[in-house]
Design a protein around this motif. Sequence first.
Motif, PDB file in Angstrom:
ATOM      1  N   GLY A 279       0.780  -1.232   0.000  1.00 39.06           N
ATOM      2  CA  GLY A 279       0.000   0.000   0.000  1.00 39.06           C
ATOM      3  C   GLY A 279       0.807   1.274   0.000  1.00 39.06           C
ATOM      4  O   GLY A 279       0.242   2.365   0.040  1.00 39.06           O
ATOM      5  N   GLY A 280       2.132   1.163  -0.043  1.00 42.19           N
ATOM      6  CA  GLY A 280       2.972   2.356  -0.124  1.00 42.19           C
ATOM      7  C   GLY A 280       2.807   3.043  -1.467  1.00 42.19           C
ATOM      8  O   GLY A 280       2.361   2.430  -2.441  1.00 42.19           O
ATOM      9  N   LYS A 281       3.160   4.307  -1.506  1.00 45.21           N
ATOM     10  CA  LYS A 281       3.097   5.080  -2.755  1.00 45.21           C
ATOM     11  C   LYS A 281       4.516   5.345  -3.236  1.00 45.21           C
ATOM     12  O   LYS A 281       5.385   5.748  -2.459  1.00 45.21           O
ATOM     13  N   ASP A 282       4.724   5.144  -4.514  1.00 40.11           N
ATOM     14  CA  ASP A 282       6.046   5.310  -5.106  1.00 40.11           C
ATOM     15  C   ASP A 282       6.543   6.752  -4.950  1.00 40.11           C
ATOM     16  O   ASP A 282       5.800   7.702  -5.166  1.00 40.11           O
ATOM     17  N   ASN A 283       7.821   6.871  -4.566  1.00 40.61           N
ATOM     18  CA  ASN A 283       8.467   8.173  -4.497  1.00 40.61           C
ATOM     19  C   ASN A 283       9.842   8.118  -5.152  1.00 40.61           C
ATOM     20  O   ASN A 283      10.719   8.894  -4.835  1.00 40.61           O
ATOM     21  N   GLY A 284      10.024   7.165  -6.040  1.00 39.21           N
ATOM     22  CA  GLY A 284      11.294   7.023  -6.750  1.00 39.21           C
ATOM     23  C   GLY A 284      11.714   5.577  -6.795  1.00 39.21           C
ATOM     24  O   GLY A 284      12.131   5.017  -5.781  1.00 39.21           O
ATOM     25  N   GLY A 285      11.573   4.960  -7.946  1.00 36.18           N
ATOM     26  CA  GLY A 285      11.876   3.543  -8.094  1.00 36.18           C
ATOM     27  C   GLY A 285      13.344   3.223  -7.937  1.00 36.18           C
ATOM     28  O   GLY A 285      14.198   4.111  -7.879  1.00 36.18           O
ATOM     29  N   PRO A 286      13.657   1.934  -7.850  1.00 36.19           N
ATOM     30  CA  PRO A 286      15.037   1.510  -7.668  1.00 36.19           C
ATOM     31  C   PRO A 286      15.941   2.015  -8.783  1.00 36.19           C
ATOM     32  O   PRO A 286      15.575   1.979  -9.962  1.00 36.19           O
ATOM     33  N   GLY A 287      17.102   2.489  -8.391  1.00 33.99           N
ATOM     34  CA  GLY A 287      18.069   2.953  -9.368  1.00 33.99           C
ATOM     35  C   GLY A 287      19.228   3.679  -8.736  1.00 33.99           C
ATOM     36  O   GLY A 287      19.220   3.977  -7.537  1.00 33.99           O
ATOM     37  N   LEU A 288      20.207   3.936  -9.567  1.00 31.93           N
ATOM     38  CA  LEU A 288      21.384   4.682  -9.113  1.00 31.93           C
ATOM     39  C   LEU A 288      21.033   6.149  -8.926  1.00 31.93           C
ATOM     40  O   LEU A 288      20.261   6.720  -9.704  1.00 31.93           O
ATOM     41  N   ARG A 289      21.600   6.732  -7.896  1.00 33.40           N
ATOM     42  CA  ARG A 289      21.537   8.175  -7.650  1.00 33.40           C
ATOM     43  C   ARG A 289      22.972   8.672  -7.581  1.00 33.40           C
ATOM     44  O   ARG A 289      23.519   8.908  -6.509  1.00 33.40           O
ATOM     45  N   PRO A 290      23.649   8.773  -8.748  1.00 32.33           N
ATOM     46  CA  PRO A 290      25.080   9.094  -8.757  1.00 32.33           C
ATOM     47  C   PRO A 290      25.402  10.493  -8.256  1.00 32.33           C
ATOM     48  O   PRO A 290      26.561  10.786  -7.976  1.00 32.33           O
ATOM     49  N   TYR A 291      24.383  11.348  -8.110  1.00 32.85           N
ATOM     50  CA  TYR A 291      24.634  12.679  -7.567  1.00 32.85           C
ATOM     51  C   TYR A 291      24.965  12.599  -6.085  1.00 32.85           C
ATOM     52  O   TYR A 291      25.498  13.546  -5.519  1.00 32.85           O
ATOM     53  N   TYR A 292      24.640  11.470  -5.404  1.00 30.24           N
ATOM     54  CA  TYR A 292      25.074  11.257  -4.016  1.00 30.24           C
ATOM     55  C   TYR A 292      26.479  10.654  -4.003  1.00 30.24           C
ATOM     56  O   TYR A 292      27.359  11.150  -3.331  1.00 30.24           O
ATOM     57  N   HIS A 293      26.652   9.548  -4.719  1.00 25.65           N
ATOM     58  CA  HIS A 293      27.960   8.953  -4.999  1.00 25.65           C
ATOM     59  C   HIS A 293      27.751   7.875  -6.052  1.00 25.65           C
ATOM     60  O   HIS A 293      26.620   7.441  -6.278  1.00 25.65           O
ATOM     61  N   PRO A 294      28.805   7.436  -6.731  1.00 27.40           N
ATOM     62  CA  PRO A 294      28.645   6.549  -7.902  1.00 27.40           C
ATOM     63  C   PRO A 294      27.892   5.241  -7.640  1.00 27.40           C
ATOM     64  O   PRO A 294      27.260   4.711  -8.551  1.00 27.40           O
ATOM     65  N   ASN A 295      27.935   4.695  -6.426  1.00 25.04           N
ATOM     66  CA  ASN A 295      27.294   3.410  -6.155  1.00 25.04           C
ATOM     67  C   ASN A 295      26.033   3.528  -5.305  1.00 25.04           C
ATOM     68  O   ASN A 295      25.555   2.526  -4.776  1.00 25.04           O
ATOM     69  N   TYR A 296      25.476   4.723  -5.188  1.00 28.72           N
ATOM     70  CA  TYR A 296      24.272   4.917  -4.370  1.00 28.72           C
ATOM     71  C   TYR A 296      23.074   4.378  -5.140  1.00 28.72           C
ATOM     72  O   TYR A 296      22.622   4.960  -6.113  1.00 28.72           O
ATOM     73  N   TYR A 297      22.564   3.227  -4.698  1.00 31.50           N
ATOM     74  CA  TYR A 297      21.428   2.571  -5.339  1.00 31.50           C
ATOM     75  C   TYR A 297      20.287   2.544  -4.334  1.00 31.50           C
ATOM     76  O   TYR A 297      20.373   1.895  -3.285  1.00 31.50           O
ATOM     77  N   GLY A 298      19.219   3.270  -4.625  1.00 32.69           N
ATOM     78  CA  GLY A 298      18.134   3.381  -3.663  1.00 32.69           C
ATOM     79  C   GLY A 298      16.767   3.341  -4.304  1.00 32.69           C
ATOM     80  O   GLY A 298      16.620   3.427  -5.532  1.00 32.69           O
ATOM     81  N   ALA A 299      15.758   3.208  -3.447  1.00 26.07           N
ATOM     82  CA  ALA A 299      14.358   3.259  -3.849  1.00 26.07           C
ATOM     83  C   ALA A 299      13.576   3.910  -2.718  1.00 26.07           C
ATOM     84  O   ALA A 299      13.898   3.725  -1.541  1.00 26.07           O
ATOM     85  N   PHE A 300      12.531   4.669  -3.080  1.00 28.83           N
ATOM     86  CA  PHE A 300      11.788   5.465  -2.123  1.00 28.83           C
ATOM     87  C   PHE A 300      10.289   5.190  -2.236  1.00 28.83           C
ATOM     88  O   PHE A 300       9.755   5.078  -3.340  1.00 28.83           O
ATOM     89  N   VAL A 301       9.623   5.131  -1.082  1.00 25.47           N
ATOM     90  CA  VAL A 301       8.168   5.013  -1.022  1.00 25.47           C
ATOM     91  C   VAL A 301       7.650   5.900   0.107  1.00 25.47           C
ATOM     92  O   VAL A 301       8.382   6.215   1.047  1.00 25.47           O
ATOM     93  N   PHE A 302       6.385   6.275   0.000  1.00 27.19           N
ATOM     94  CA  PHE A 302       5.699   6.940   1.103  1.00 27.19           C
ATOM     95  C   PHE A 302       4.932   5.886   1.879  1.00 27.19           C
ATOM     96  O   PHE A 302       4.212   5.070   1.287  1.00 27.19           O
ATOM     97  N   ASP A 303       5.075   5.886   3.215  1.00 27.63           N
ATOM     98  CA  ASP A 303       4.334   4.955   4.065  1.00 27.63           C
ATOM     99  C   ASP A 303       2.914   5.463   4.294  1.00 27.63           C
ATOM    100  O   ASP A 303       2.535   6.511   3.739  1.00 27.63           O
ATOM    101  N   PRO A 304       2.085   4.773   5.083  1.00 25.85           N
ATOM    102  CA  PRO A 304       0.697   5.210   5.273  1.00 25.85           C
ATOM    103  C   PRO A 304       0.538   6.620   5.848  1.00 25.85           C
ATOM    104  O   PRO A 304      -0.496   7.254   5.647  1.00 25.85           O
ATOM    105  N   ASP A 305       1.550   7.133   6.550  1.00 20.97           N
ATOM    106  CA  ASP A 305       1.486   8.480   7.117  1.00 20.97           C
ATOM    107  C   ASP A 305       2.164   9.526   6.238  1.00 20.97           C
ATOM    108  O   ASP A 305       2.237  10.694   6.611  1.00 20.97           O
ATOM    109  N   GLY A 306       2.677   9.123   5.088  1.00 26.48           N
ATOM    110  CA  GLY A 306       3.344  10.063   4.186  1.00 26.48           C
ATOM    111  C   GLY A 306       4.822  10.235   4.456  1.00 26.48           C
ATOM    112  O   GLY A 306       5.459  11.116   3.877  1.00 26.48           O
ATOM    113  N   ASN A 307       5.393   9.386   5.324  1.00 26.82           N
ATOM    114  CA  ASN A 307       6.835   9.446   5.562  1.00 26.82           C
ATOM    115  C   ASN A 307       7.574   8.889   4.354  1.00 26.82           C
ATOM    116  O   ASN A 307       7.122   7.931   3.724  1.00 26.82           O
ATOM    117  N   ASN A 308       8.698   9.486   4.041  1.00 23.55           N
ATOM    118  CA  ASN A 308       9.531   9.071   2.917  1.00 23.55           C
ATOM    119  C   ASN A 308      10.478   7.964   3.406  1.00 23.55           C
ATOM    120  O   ASN A 308      11.411   8.230   4.156  1.00 23.55           O
TER     121      ASN A 308
END
Length: 128
Positions: free
Chosen positions: A90-119
Amino acid sequence: MIDHLGITVADFDASKAFYDKAMAPLGASLLYMVPLEYTGGAKVGGYGRDRPVFWLSSGKDKPKDHQHVAFTARSRAEVDAFHAAALAAGGKDNGGPGLRPYYHPNYYGAFVFDPDGNNVEAVCHAPE
């Protein structure tokens, strides 16, 4: 540096159902519920792999501020599985799995919002 972290949730049971599913791919689960006689009647539970490090506490009102919390994944596959499980729970997508090289070259993350809207994020810092 951080030993543990807690957030307040509006509906403990709904949040527990979400985190039970979202944390499983990371090898984490609900490890402890504090007895109600020690919390003034609030539901308080801790998630982790070996010991509770992420705590949910029931609140009387919907939290006014949204939090961001990132959980360590041991592999990129765990990040992918976390994202899929969180969406299925039931989470809401806030950024699917993938590299975020602007943090560092191997930063691989994914983001969702929980039921309260927390990232909520799962992140792996290891190279593929």
